[in-house]
Design an enzyme around this catalytic site. Structure first.
Site: not given
Ligand code: OXD
Ligand code: MN
Length: 598
Positions: A75, A203, A212, A254, A257, A260, A283, A380-381, A412, A506, A508
Site C-alpha cells: 500500500r 497492488y 481497505k 498490518s 499476526g 495467525n 482483517d 508477497s500474498r 509490535r 498458538g 497466544n
Molecule cells: C494490510 C492488509 O495492509 O490487511 O493491513 O493487507
Molecule cells: Mn489489514
C-alpha cells in the site's frame, strides 16, 4: 459509443457506468455475474495476457500466480488521499485533497486509460447480501486480476444486482491500472460522494476497493454517521468443551499476526482443555449495538488476503490447509515444478526457482550491495476463500453476526508494552486504543522497524478526522449496556539480546484464556498504573517452558519508560488541537499522576 445491454434497471448505476466508460474509453464492458463459467473464461484470458500463470494443478488445484510491477508491492499511504470538502474533516493524520482538485487531477489520468482494454463491472456486497450490516459497492476495473481477487474476497454477482433494484445506495469504485506509473498513482476517497478512485496501481491493498478503501475508509466515515464501528480487526470464536463460544475482536497493525491469531491451533499444553477456535475474520470487523446492549460483529469479507512469508505449519497450520486450492498467489517464488515457495515456508529451501520479479533465483544470491535477494517479496500474498479454512466459523453468513465479549488492541513493540493488560473501564479502553503504537512492517511503504503511533490500528484507514473518530468511540460506549471489556496485548517483547520473550502463535491462546476469564469475572488482577495485569499464576503455563523469569519480564512495567512514552502520546494528541476529546487529555493526566506517584 457502443450501445450496451446492461443487466440492471438501476438508473443511477447505468448512468454512472456509462459516464465512467466515456472517461476511460474501454473497448468493451463486461458485467461480472459471479458464475464459475465466467471465472474460468477470465482466468483463461489472464493466462493468455500473462497476468496469471497456471500453477501445478495436481498439487495446487485451482491455484494461480501473479506478479505485480516491481514498484507496486505494498500500500502506498503517501499516495492515498481523503477528499472531503473541508480539509479539517480529513484531520491531521490523513493526506487531503479537495474533491474538486482530486477529480480534476485524476480525470486527466483516467482519460482514455482503458483504451484497448475491457472494463469489468463488479457488483459486490460487503457482508451477507441484504444484511442490515452490509454495504454494496460496484467496482469498475480494467484488471482481470482485480476481478478474480474480488470474486474471492467479496460476494459478487446476481444477488447483489437484485439488491440494487431495491436500494440505490452503493459505493462507486473506479479503478484503472493505467500504465502502473508510480508518478501518476493516486488512491482517492470521496466519503461525501461515497466514491473511490484508484489509478496506476495493481497492488491488492490499493485496488481491491472493497477492502481497505470501502470497508475501512469509506465505512468508518459512514459508521460514525450511522452509529456503528468499521474497524481493522480480526474476529474469532473460542469454544469451550461444553459448547459455549465466546467471541473476541482484535486490532493489530498490518502484518502483526492478526491472520495467525484468528485461526490459531490450541497449543499441546492446553489440548486437554478441549478448546476449539472458530475464525470469523482476519482483517475487518463491522460492529453494531443490538437490543441486548451488546456489540455484534460481522466480517464483511469472504476471503483472506494474507502475507505469505513465514506462513508455515508451525505459525499457521490452518492457513497452510486453506491455501492448498483455489488460491491466487502474488509475488511468491515459482518452483520448477510449478508450486510456490516463500522465505520461512516449510521444508527445504528450493535449489532454484523464478523469483517474484520473474528472474532466475538461487538460494544465497546477493545483490550489487551484497544484500540477500529474496525469492518471494517480503509482502508477497495469497488470496484465498475463507470457506477453505478448516476453522471457518459456521456463522459467516449470519446477517446478525456474533456477540463480542472482548476487544484487544495490539502492536509490535520490542520494549515497554507488557504481554497483556486490561483497561479500567471503557473510557480508559478508548485511551489505550488511541495511544497504540507499533513498529512498521513490510505491508506499508516506509522504514521497517520504526515505531509509529497507530490508534486502533486505523491510522492508514480512518476515512475522517481521527479526533472525531475517538469521540465516536467514546460515544458508542454510552450506547452499550454490556460493552466488551478492552485489553492490550503485545506478543513481540524482546529480552536484552533481542530474543522474543513470548513464543506467540498458538501459545497466544493462554493469554486469550486469561482475557475471557476476566470477562467472566473468574480471576482477579493486579491493578497497576497502566491497567490491570495478570497475576502470573492466572496464566495457564501447562506444557510451556519459558526461560527464567520471562513471564516477570513480559509483565514488567517500567515507569520511567512509560513516562517517556507519555511524551510521545501527548505530542501525537496535540496535533488534533481542540478537537481532541477532553476525556483523552484527562486519561493522560491521570496516567501521569499515577506514574509519578509511585
Ligand atoms: C494490510 C492488509 O495492509 O490487511 O493491513 O493487507
Ligand atoms: Mn489489514
Amino acid at each position: 459509443m457502443k450501445v450496451y445491454k446492461f443487466p440492471t434497471r438501476n438508473k443511477k448505476l447505468r448512468e454512472w457506468v456509462i459516464k465512467m466508460a466515456r472517461l476511460c474509453s474501454p473497448d468493451d464492458i463486461v458485467w461480472i455475474d459471479g458464475t464459475e463459467e465466467q471465472k474460468k473464461i477470465l482466468q483463461q484470458e489472464a493466462f493468455e495476457t500473462g497476468e496469471l500463470t497456471l500453477l501445478n494443478q495436481e498439487k495446487l488445484p485451482g491455484c494461480v500466480l501473479h506478479r505485480t510491477a516491481v514498484n507496486d508491492v505494498a500500500r502506498t499511504e503517501h499516495l492515498t488521499f481523503i477528499c472531503t470538502r473541508e480539509k479539517h474533516d480529513a484531520g491531521p493524520t490523513n493526506n487531503w485533497m479537495s474533491p474538486q482538485a482530486a477529480y480534476k487531477k485524476a480525470k486527466a489520468v483516467f482519460k482514455g486509460s482503458m483504451k484497448g482494454r475491457t472494463m469489468f463491472v463488479i457488483p459486490f456486497s460487503m457482508g451477507p447480501v441484504g444484511s442490515p450490516f452490509s454495504k454494496i459497492g460496484v467496482e469498475l476495473t480494467d484488471s482481470r486480476y482485480v476481478v478474480l481477487n474480488m470474486l474471492i474476497m467479496t460476494r459478487v454477482g446476481e444477488a447483489v444486482l437484485r439488491q440494487l433494484e431495491q436500494e440505490d445506495n452503493f459505493t462507486k469504485c473506479l479503478h484503472s491500472k493505467a500504465e502502473l506509473d508510480i508518478n501518476k498513482r493516486m488512491i482517492l476517497h470521496f466519503p461525501e460522494d461515497n466514491t473511490i478512485w484508484s489509478v496506476n496501481s495493481g497492488y491488492g491493498g490499493n485496488v481491491l476497493l472493497g477492502k481497505k478503501c470501502l470497508s475501512l475508509r469509506i465505512a468508518s466515515f459512514l459508521a460514525r454517521r450511522e452509529h456503528w464501528f468499521a474497524e481493522h480487526m480480526l474476529i474469532m470464536g473460542i469454544e469451550e468443551p461444553n459448547g459455549h463460544i465466546e467471541y473476541i475482536a482484535a486490532a493489530f497493525p498490518s502484518a502483526c499476526g492478526k491472520t495467525n491469531l484468528a485461526m490459531l491451533v490450541p497449543p499441546k499444553g492446553l489440548a486437554k482443555k478441549g478448546y476449539r477456535i472458530w475464525t470469523v475474520g482476519d482483517d475487518i470487523a463491522w460492529m453494531r449495538v443490538d437490543s441486548d446492549g451488546k456489540l455484534w460483529a460481522i466480517n464483511p469479507e469472504t476471503g483472506f488476503f494474507g502475507v505469505a512469508p513465514k506462513t508455515n505449519m508451525q505459525t499457521n497450520p490452518n492457513m497452510m490447509a486453506t491455501i492448498k486450492k483455489d488460491t491466487i498467489f502474488t509475488n511468491v517464488l515459482l518452483k520448477p515444478d510449478y508450486t510456490v515457495w516463500w522465505e520461512g515456508a516449510d521444508g527445504e529451501v528450493p535449489p532454484s526457482g523464478i523469483d517474484w520479479q520473474g528472474r532466475p533465483w538461487k538460494p544465497g544470491m546477493v545483490d550489487s550491495e551484497g544484500k540477500p535477494v529474496n525469492g518471494a517479496h517480503p509482502n508477497s500474498r495469497f488470496t484465498t476463500p475463507i470457506t477453505n479454512c478448516p476453522s471457518a466459523s459456521f456463522r459467516l453468513d449470519q446477517p446478525h453476526g456474533v456477540p463480542i465479549s472482548a476487544i484487544i488492541f495490539g502492536g509490535r513493540r520490542q520494549h515497554l508494552a507488557p504481554l497483556v493488560y486490561e483497561s479500567f473501564n471503557w473510557q480508559h479502553g478508548v485511551f489505550l486504543g488511541a495511544t497504540m503504537a507499533s513498529e512498521l512492517t513490510a505491508a506499508q511503504v516506509g522504514q521497517v522497524g520504526k515505531v509509529r503511533r497507530d490508534p486502533m490500528a486505523m491510522i492508514p484507514f480512518c476515512g475522517y478526522n481521527m479526533a472525531y473518530y475517538f469521540k465516536h468511540w467514546l460515544e458508542m460506549g454510552k450506547r452499550m449496556s454490556k460493552a466488551p471489556r478492552v485489553f492490550c496485548a503485545n506478543w513481540f517483547r524482546t529480552d536484552e539480546k533481542g530474543n522474543f520473550l513470548w513464543p506467540g502463535f498458538g501459545e497466544n491462546l493462554r493469554v486469550l484464556e486469561w482475557i475471557l476469564d476476566r470477562c467472566n469475572n473468574k480471576v482477579g488482577a493486579n491493578k497497576t498504573d497502566i491497567g490491570y495485569i495478570p497475576y502470573p499464576t492466572d496464566i495457564d503455563m501447562t506444557g510451556l517452558e519459558l526461560s527464567e523469569n520471562s513471564l516477570g519480564k513480559l509483565l514488567y512495567i517500567d515507569k520511567k519508560a512509560w513516562l517517556e512514552e507519555l511524551k510521545g502520546v501527548k505530542a501525537f494528541f496535540k496535533q488534533f488541537k481542540k478537537d481532541l476529546p477532553q476525556e483523552l487529555w484527562q486519561e493522560c493526566e491521570e496516567l501521569e499522576k499515577r506514574l509519578k506517584k509511585g
